[in-house]
Design an enzyme around this catalytic site. Structure first.
Site, short mmCIF file in Angstrom:
data_model
loop_
_atom_site.label_atom_id
_atom_site.label_comp_id
_atom_site.label_asym_id
_atom_site.label_seq_id
_atom_site.Cartn_x
_atom_site.Cartn_y
_atom_site.Cartn_z
N TYR A 1 57.67 -33.92 15.70
CA TYR A 1 57.52 -35.37 15.73
C TYR A 1 57.90 -35.97 17.07
CZ TYR A 1 57.07 -35.74 10.60
OH TYR A 1 56.65 -35.67 9.32
N THR B 1 49.58 -30.94 13.68
CA THR B 1 50.68 -31.89 13.80
C THR B 1 51.57 -31.78 12.58
OG1 THR B 1 49.60 -33.68 12.57
CG2 THR B 1 49.13 -33.52 14.94
N ASP B 2 52.79 -32.29 12.72
CA ASP B 2 53.59 -32.57 11.54
C ASP B 2 52.99 -33.81 10.88
OD1 ASP B 2 55.55 -32.52 9.60
OD2 ASP B 2 57.19 -32.25 11.02
N TRP B 3 53.36 -34.06 9.64
CA TRP B 3 52.73 -35.12 8.85
C TRP B 3 53.04 -36.50 9.45
CZ3 TRP B 3 51.29 -30.71 7.85
CH2 TRP B 3 50.54 -30.33 6.74
N ALA C 1 52.64 -37.43 12.52
CA ALA C 1 53.23 -37.39 13.86
C ALA C 1 52.32 -37.98 14.91
CB ALA C 1 53.56 -35.94 14.23
#
Length: 786
Positions: free
Chosen positions: A252, A283-285, A287
């Site tokens: 993030y 990506t992270d959720w 991000a």
């Protein structure tokens, strides 16, 4: 009939014909049959853009756009999984299922219109796995993860997490392995090999320098280039090169000013060009802030995704802001990933994995990673059939693991009192009922926990001295269980978390006083996900077993060790400080807000998303690198752990005649119980002007199970990179001239010299690229500051 009507009817007939004819019969290339170039060439820009963006989440949160009706209509083969990708149905490109997580497959256990249940195995937390110091065991655990994921219809498991334990207050430390990058990297690589050996993808995360939860979505992590390379990237590099994961998940946070998911320096220059990674970066959720910048940087999959992001990518192609070459490169990587996954290979999920087999692996791994911190007077193992005075909420309600994406929905958890009773131990029935009623009352008052968020702790049940004395009457030993939980969204705090609560201190003090008056041993079991303060209360205990959070068979695994059915062999993957103020990161933790007046929080639903910055003033001196170089005494050193038996290390030698210097040592079981020992090899750079830690772990191995009197000779080779530091001026890994001291032992503080390696001149071992340098001056602590 008018000519234009005839033509219109002809076109309509042709359209209906092609809709009725399978795509393969229309000459369209099909996934799994046609070359990827043909498949990509047949895709529209919109299809390509959608392939790089997840389907979104069908949940109601403020600030979160609703799921597009077209996406809501798509199949959800594994309800409760963290995410799905867009299919391209006319070309046969399948929908992929991505699921948490680090402690097991996190999916919904109950499904509509299905009588079956879908409970998964909750495995031990990652920190416990690292405490085993056993890569082969972790690979077996990974294989068990992989089998369950495949049978549940999961294509990519969103694990392992492997960020460095910079501070004991990190809320997700339980999901991560260690304060040391070599231990983290080797354990992560083993886990990846295990999972992907079963045909399921992994996602090594969170890349990189994501070491806290505080404002993680808009946090700028500021650190020196050398600290970034040697501490925070090194573990990922090992995992990528040795494990070869299918995917990597970016973090993030920003790194020196740029979001990780939007950093081409991180995702292309370092990850792909330097390390040779050829898989998918996701990506992270939620991000990052700009999907076009993410794709340009080398991100291939934006999660959980929404159609607005896909539209922005397509518009960027039209405007020229994003090149078709970059888009096609990401599309190719996603298609290549799909070909490797179960759905891409045509594997039909059974929906019924062998949970019993998974739990057996989980229980064994849990026992191998528990760490015996103290054992005086033979307090452990407990005598067979002993009568126990079991104190502490955790004796009757254990914590299997952390919360958030690291949680798992399980059918049951084996509690400690039940497991001890099954093993032939007995307790005071009245005390057990008192604890059970108290815990039930508190849980009822708290109400159902909020999904994904940490549940509030259950305050320790108050005990008066008369009650304690009564329970101890007729007992053979006192067992006290302390618990801690943490998880995603929030970091831990010092008061009543890292430090014990007043009630816990009182319980330990009173139980210890009363037990010792009766000549009874006091055994403390720590059911925790991370480090806690121990120096103030450890005199109250005769034995301390660090059980971590051992998964759903927690009680059985703890009983295996307490009873002596298994001899503990775990070693600490991090240093335990005397007090929190001894932690090198404490002076800059968690950071500072940079929110301007009148400015509001950003990110998804404003969560963890106030613009902030943190500066890593500890630099290279994280964990034992600090305690050893600065001469600070820890409560328990890195790599430390006792056993029910004893070992000797003999015939220590360093052979420099071959291609790689090799350390050899003979480990002998000199005690009365079977057991295993961990051999740790450290290298110290030459003394000189270069600032460096006193010594650094470079390799390690765990012996087989040695019977009393048995011995094993362990040989460990050192690689060229083991003698380097990152030279920021040359942007290279360099071996400076001088004498390198090689030590071998069983912790960072219990070592003997194996020999020296002398280098006559500086050597450039591996060239890198000068990227991700800080934009501001970073003032770091050094041993000269003592």
């Amino acid at each position: 009939m008018k000519p234009h009507l005839t033509l219109r009817r002809l076109l309509l007939a042709l359209c209906l014909f092609f809709l009725a004819v399978p795509a393969s019969a229309q000459g369209l290339p099909q996934f799994g049959e046609a070359p990827l170039d043909d498949l990509i060439g047949a895709m529209t820009t919109e299809e390509k853009a959608l392939l790089l963006v997840g389907l979104g989440l069908q949940i109601d949160l403020p600030g979160l756009p609703p799921l597009d009706p077209r996406d809501a209509a798509l199949p959800d083969p594994t309800p409760g999984a963290a995410g799905r990708t867009h299919p391209v149905e006319r070309l046969g490109v399948p929908l992929l299922v991505l699921s948490d997580g680090p402690a097991g497959v996190r999916i919904d256990p109950i499904r509509e219109d299905d009588d079956r249940t879908f409970y998964a195995t909750a495995f031990p937390v990652a920190t416990l796995l690292a405490s085993s110091w056993d890569a082969r065991l972790v690979e077996e655990v990974g294989a068990a993860f992989g089998r369950e994921a495949r049978d549940f219809g999961v294509d990519v498991l969103l694990a392992p997490g492997m960020n460095i334990h910079r501070s004991p207050l990190g809320g997700r430390n339980f999901e991560y392995y260690s304060e040391d990058p070599v231990l983290s990297g080797r354990i992560a690589a083993a886990f990846v090999r295990g999972v992907e050996g079963e045909g399921v993808g992994t996602s090594v995360k969170h890349f990189a320098a994501n070491n806290q939860e505080w404002n993680r979505m808009q946090l700028d992590t500021r650190l020196s280039e050398r600290a970034l390379r040697e501490i925070y990237l090194r573990g990922f590099e090992i995992a990528i090169r040795e494990g070869e994961p299918m995917t990597v998940m970016s973090a993030y946070n920003r790194i020196n000013g740029t979001y990780a998911s939007e950093s081409r320096d991180l995702l292309m220059t370092i990850l792909r060009d330097e390390w040779g990674f050829d898989g998918v970066v996701m990506t992270d959720w939620f991000a990052g802030s700009d999907p076009v910048a993410q794709v340009t940087a080398g991100t291939d999959l934006i999660m959980p995704g929404n159609r607005a992001q896909a539209a922005a990518i397509a518009e960027a192609i039209e405007s020229g802001r994003l090149s078709m070459a970059d888009l096609d490169a990401s599309v190719r990587r996603v298609l290549r990933l799909a070909l490797q996954t179960p759905v891409g290979r045509g594997v039909e999920p059974s929906g019924t994995p062998d949970i019993a087999a998974g739990r057996a692996v989980s229980r064994q791994a849990a026992t191998e990673g528990m760490v015996l911190l103290k054992n005086e007077g033979g307090a452990l193992p407990l005598a067979e059939g002993a009568r126990l005075a079991l104190f502490g909420n955790g004796g009757y309600r254990l914590i299997k693991g952390g919360t958030g994406s690291g949680d798992v929905n399980v059918s049951d958890v084996i509690e400690l009192d039940d497991a001890l009773r099954t093993a032939g131990y007995s307790f005071d029935a009245d005390l057990a009922r008192t604890y059970e009623n108290y815990i039930a009352q508190i849980l009822e008052e708290q109400g159902p926990p909020t999904p994904f968020f940490p549940a509030p702790p259950i305050p320790e049940k108050p005990l008066d001295i008369d009650e304690i004395t009564s329970v101890l009457d007729g007992a053979d030993a006192a067992v006290v269980v302390l618990t801690r939980s943490s998880g995603e969204i929030a970091d831990r705090v010092v008061a009543d978390d890292f430090d014990l609560t007043n009630e816990e201190q009182a319980m330990l003090r009173d139980v210890s006083s009363a037990a010792r008056a009766e000549g009874l041993p006091v055994v403390v079991v720590l059911n925790v996900g991370g480090v806690i303060e121990s120096a103030s209360w450890r005199p109250y205990a005769d034995a301390i077993l660090l059980a971590w959070q051992p998964g759903q068979d927690a009680g059985a695994a703890i009983t295996d060790v307490l009873s002596g059915a298994v001899t503990p062999s775990g070693k600490l993957p991090m240093t335990w400080p005397m007090t929190y103020t001894d932690v090198p990161a404490a002076e800059s933790w968690p950071g500072e807000l940079i929110l301007q007046e009148g400015e509001g929080p950003g990110g998804v639903v404003g969560m963890m998303a106030k613009p902030s910055q943190t500066t890593y003033t500890d630099g290279l001196f994280v964990g034992y690198r600090y305690y050893d170089a600065f001469g600070v005494e820890p409560a328990y050193p890195f790599g430390y752990g006792l056993s029910y038996t004893t070992f000797s290390l003999s015939d220590v030698a360093l052979d420099t005649s071959g291609v790689h210097p090799t350390v050899s040592v003979t480990v002998t079981n000199t005690g009365d119980a079977p057991g295993r020992e961990v051999v740790q090899v450290y290298v110290a750079l030459p003394n000189g002007q270069l600032v460096h830690p006193a010594r650094e772990l470079r390799t390690f191995a765990k012996t087989r199970l040695l019977q009393p009197g048995d011995a094993e000779t362990v040989r460990l080779a050192l690689a060229p990179r083991d003698f380097t530091y990152y030279d920021t001026e040359q942007a290279a890994w360099v071996t400076p001239s001088g004498s390198y001291t090689i030590t071998v032992g069983t912790s960072s503080r219990d070592l003997q010299k194996a020999g020296q390696v002398t280098v006559s001149e500086d050597r450039l071992v591996e060239k890198a690229t000068p990227v991700l340098r800080p934009q501001v001056k970073i003032t770091e602590r050094t041993p000269a500051d003592r």
